[in-house]
Motif scaffolding. Structure first.
Motif, PDB file in Angstrom:
ATOM      1  N   PHE A 306       0.835  -1.116  -0.041  1.00 46.53           N
ATOM      2  CA  PHE A 306       0.121  -0.178  -0.123  1.00 46.53           C
ATOM      3  C   PHE A 306       1.023   1.278  -0.049  1.00 46.53           C
ATOM      4  O   PHE A 306       1.958   1.206   0.189  1.00 46.53           O
ATOM      5  CB  PHE A 306      -0.984   0.040   1.236  1.00 46.53           C
ATOM      6  N   PRO A 307       0.480   2.394  -0.330  1.00 49.55           N
ATOM      7  CA  PRO A 307       1.176   3.593  -0.407  1.00 49.55           C
ATOM      8  C   PRO A 307       1.268   4.065   1.115  1.00 49.55           C
ATOM      9  O   PRO A 307       0.251   4.037   1.833  1.00 49.55           O
ATOM     10  CB  PRO A 307       0.187   4.570  -1.344  1.00 49.55           C
ATOM     11  N   PRO A 317       3.788  10.772  -9.543  1.00 46.60           N
ATOM     12  CA  PRO A 317       2.397  10.354  -9.677  1.00 46.60           C
ATOM     13  C   PRO A 317       1.837  10.404  -8.393  1.00 46.60           C
ATOM     14  O   PRO A 317       2.479  10.550  -7.355  1.00 46.60           O
ATOM     15  CB  PRO A 317       2.471   8.734 -10.088  1.00 46.60           C
ATOM     16  N   ARG A 318       0.510  10.280  -8.302  1.00 46.44           N
ATOM     17  CA  ARG A 318      -0.232   9.751  -7.031  1.00 46.44           C
ATOM     18  C   ARG A 318      -0.328   8.290  -6.945  1.00 46.44           C
ATOM     19  O   ARG A 318      -0.600   7.610  -8.109  1.00 46.44           O
ATOM     20  CB  ARG A 318      -1.622  10.505  -7.096  1.00 46.44           C
ATOM     21  N   PHE A 319      -0.172   7.817  -5.903  1.00 47.61           N
ATOM     22  CA  PHE A 319      -0.176   6.343  -5.416  1.00 47.61           C
ATOM     23  C   PHE A 319      -1.423   6.115  -4.660  1.00 47.61           C
ATOM     24  O   PHE A 319      -1.473   6.516  -3.852  1.00 47.61           O
ATOM     25  CB  PHE A 319       1.311   6.092  -4.703  1.00 47.61           C
ATOM     26  N   VAL A 320      -2.324   4.936  -5.083  1.00 46.75           N
ATOM     27  CA  VAL A 320      -3.524   4.292  -4.437  1.00 46.75           C
ATOM     28  C   VAL A 320      -3.443   3.107  -4.148  1.00 46.75           C
ATOM     29  O   VAL A 320      -2.826   2.237  -4.960  1.00 46.75           O
ATOM     30  CB  VAL A 320      -4.456   4.982  -5.595  1.00 46.75           C
ATOM     31  N   ILE A 337      -4.597   7.148  -0.986  1.00 44.75           N
ATOM     32  CA  ILE A 337      -4.144   7.850  -1.895  1.00 44.75           C
ATOM     33  C   ILE A 337      -2.835   8.778  -1.044  1.00 44.75           C
ATOM     34  O   ILE A 337      -3.171   9.435  -0.083  1.00 44.75           O
ATOM     35  CB  ILE A 337      -4.822   8.990  -2.660  1.00 44.75           C
ATOM     36  N   CYS A 338      -1.492   8.633  -1.723  1.00 43.76           N
ATOM     37  CA  CYS A 338      -0.524   9.406  -1.431  1.00 43.76           C
ATOM     38  C   CYS A 338       0.064  10.252  -2.375  1.00 43.76           C
ATOM     39  O   CYS A 338      -0.092   9.660  -3.533  1.00 43.76           O
ATOM     40  CB  CYS A 338       0.540   8.835  -0.544  1.00 43.76           C
ATOM     41  N   GLY A 339       0.587  11.344  -2.283  1.00 42.47           N
ATOM     42  CA  GLY A 339       1.266  12.097  -3.000  1.00 42.47           C
ATOM     43  C   GLY A 339       2.135  13.209  -2.681  1.00 42.47           C
ATOM     44  O   GLY A 339       1.964  13.832  -1.531  1.00 42.47           O
ATOM     45  N   ASP A 340       3.175  13.541  -3.345  1.00 40.63           N
ATOM     46  CA  ASP A 340       3.866  14.539  -2.812  1.00 40.63           C
ATOM     47  C   ASP A 340       3.412  15.901  -3.015  1.00 40.63           C
ATOM     48  O   ASP A 340       3.295  16.458  -4.205  1.00 40.63           O
ATOM     49  CB  ASP A 340       5.464  14.471  -3.645  1.00 40.63           C
ATOM     50  N   ASN A 341       3.095  16.520  -1.903  1.00 41.94           N
ATOM     51  CA  ASN A 341       2.169  17.732  -1.804  1.00 41.94           C
ATOM     52  C   ASN A 341       3.154  19.167  -2.346  1.00 41.94           C
ATOM     53  O   ASN A 341       2.664  19.823  -2.867  1.00 41.94           O
ATOM     54  CB  ASN A 341       1.885  18.210  -0.590  1.00 41.94           C
ATOM     55  N   LEU A 342       4.708  19.045  -2.482  1.00 44.50           N
ATOM     56  CA  LEU A 342       5.428  19.736  -2.925  1.00 44.50           C
ATOM     57  C   LEU A 342       5.565  19.857  -4.455  1.00 44.50           C
ATOM     58  O   LEU A 342       5.737  20.722  -5.226  1.00 44.50           O
ATOM     59  CB  LEU A 342       6.709  20.002  -2.349  1.00 44.50           C
ATOM     60  N   ARG A 343       5.773  18.404  -4.911  1.00 48.47           N
ATOM     61  CA  ARG A 343       6.026  18.254  -6.337  1.00 48.47           C
ATOM     62  C   ARG A 343       4.769  18.427  -7.089  1.00 48.47           C
ATOM     63  O   ARG A 343       4.316  19.426  -7.735  1.00 48.47           O
ATOM     64  CB  ARG A 343       6.568  17.059  -6.520  1.00 48.47           C
ATOM     65  N   LYS A 344       4.153  17.145  -7.450  1.00 53.27           N
ATOM     66  CA  LYS A 344       2.951  17.437  -8.223  1.00 53.27           C
ATOM     67  C   LYS A 344       1.569  18.080  -7.703  1.00 53.27           C
ATOM     68  O   LYS A 344       0.845  18.746  -8.191  1.00 53.27           O
ATOM     69  CB  LYS A 344       2.356  15.785  -8.505  1.00 53.27           C
TER      70      LYS A 344
END
Length: 361
Positions: A306-307, A317-320, A337-344
């Motif tokens: 899991f992310p 990307p966003r990871f789900v 879902i997880c995603g880098d808030n500073l990047r994408k």
């Protein structure tokens, strides 16, 4: 004699980055070398304390300029990551000079004549900019919006319940610095966190009460992000609702959000309970997400796989994962879902939006 209009073909457009020394601005400059072929000249502006310093962008060294009216002369596109209190003044000034402005603040996101753009979801909206301004969505919404767009296109989203787990970097350099300072304070006491209020007392004694967080974040979670807007809702929770509706063009979508700050340096996470107008087959939904260009599926409960925010930081990307369904609710899905808030979540989305603009100049 009839005047004619010709498209400029003699040069690549010039890009300015305003707020280039902040947490998001620095990531913009990290991302740009991979997109350098789009642009001719690059220029960077920041606050007075950074003027005159140099920043490296790939093989180039750029001298930081002052945020001033003359900075915008000759620019074609400008990316802004500056505080909301000054964003309107500078963005509108630049737009009046003919610069296409992409703004990361909250100021313009809900204004009806300013598009809120995610290139993978609604790229055509970049052309609908009567004021010369494009708004960048908040990082929390960016974490989930690609996944929601995929699922909405297949099954028609009708209701959304969101719980967020937001990193300290959502408050920029000040948030990251405060979390690290708090962790240094608490790390030595292995009994800390076992007595009521002991973390708060120690942190406030050592670091003071002046903090970007409304409660200590180390060894804790804080279920209050933003400021109170009334009736118990915070500004961040209202942003999640309003921005999701605007990007998906679902103005009446019921959205209920609870926003929580967690002791993670970077990368936001969200837990979604989504309802749809049609029955959802879990495997079909998983396959649709696998095929989405900006989404990575990490979802094997037997491993378990899991992310997590720590694992996805620095990725585009966003990871789900945790994709599942209550057997008694066939029109719903639950997922994480997880995603880098500073990047994408901020920087890369603005760079990609700027490229869409550049392609039409």
């Amino acid at each position: 004699m009839t005047a004619t209009t010709t498209h400029r073909t003699d040069r690549r457009p010039t890009l300015g980055v305003v707020g280039g020394t902040g947490a998001v601005g620095r990531v913009v400059l990290q991302v740009l070398p991979m997109h350098r072929h789009v642009w001719g000249e690059l220029r960077v502006a920041a606050g007075a304390e950074d003027v005159g310093t140099t920043l490296r962008v790939g093989d180039e060294e750029l001298t930081v300029e002052a945020v001033a009216p003359e900075f915008f002369d000759g620019l074609d596109v400008a990316i802004f990551d500056i505080p909301p209190g000054i964003a309107r003044e500078w963005v509108e000034l630049a737009a009046a000079k003919g610069v296409v402005c992409i703004d990361n603040s909250t100021v313009f996101r809900t204004e009806p004549d300013v598009p809120l753009v995610v290139p993978e979801v609604n790229p055509r909206r970049v052309a609908d900019r009567p004021r010369g301004i494009i708004a960048n969505p908040g990082a929390t919404v960016m974490t989930m919006i690609d996944v929601l767009a995929v699922l909405h296109s297949g099954w028609e989203l009708t209701e959304l319940v969101v719980t967020t787990f937001q990193a300290a970097s959502g408050l920029g350099r000040a948030g990251m610095a405060r979390l690290r300072d708090e962790l240094e304070v608490v790390v030595a006491d292995r009994e800390l966190g076992t007595r009521p209020g002991d973390v708060r007392r120690l942190v406030e004694h050592e670091l003071g009460e002046d903090s970007p967080f409304p409660a200590p974040l180390a060894l804790n979670v804080v279920p209050f992000v933003g400021h109170h807007l009334g009736a118990g809702w915070t500004s961040e929770e209202v942003k999640v609702r309003d921005e999701t509706r605007k990007i998906l063009d679902l103005p009446g979508l019921p959205v209920s959000a609870t926003c929580v700050r967690v002791p993670v340096v970077s990368s936001h996470s969200v837990s979604l309970h989504a309802s749809f107008g049609r029955k959802v087959d879990v495997e079909a939904a998983r396959q649709a997400l696998v095929e989405a260009p900006a989404v990575v599926v990490l979802d094997d409960p037997d491993e378990p796989e899991f992310p997590t925010p720590n694992d996805v930081v620095g990725a585009d990307p966003r990871f789900v994962g945790r994709i599942r369904q209550d057997p008694g609710a066939p029109t719903t899905l639950d997922l994480f879902i997880c995603g880098d808030n500073l990047r994408k979540g901020a920087a890369l989305n603005m760079v990609q939006t700027a490229e869409l603009v550049a392609a039409a100049l």
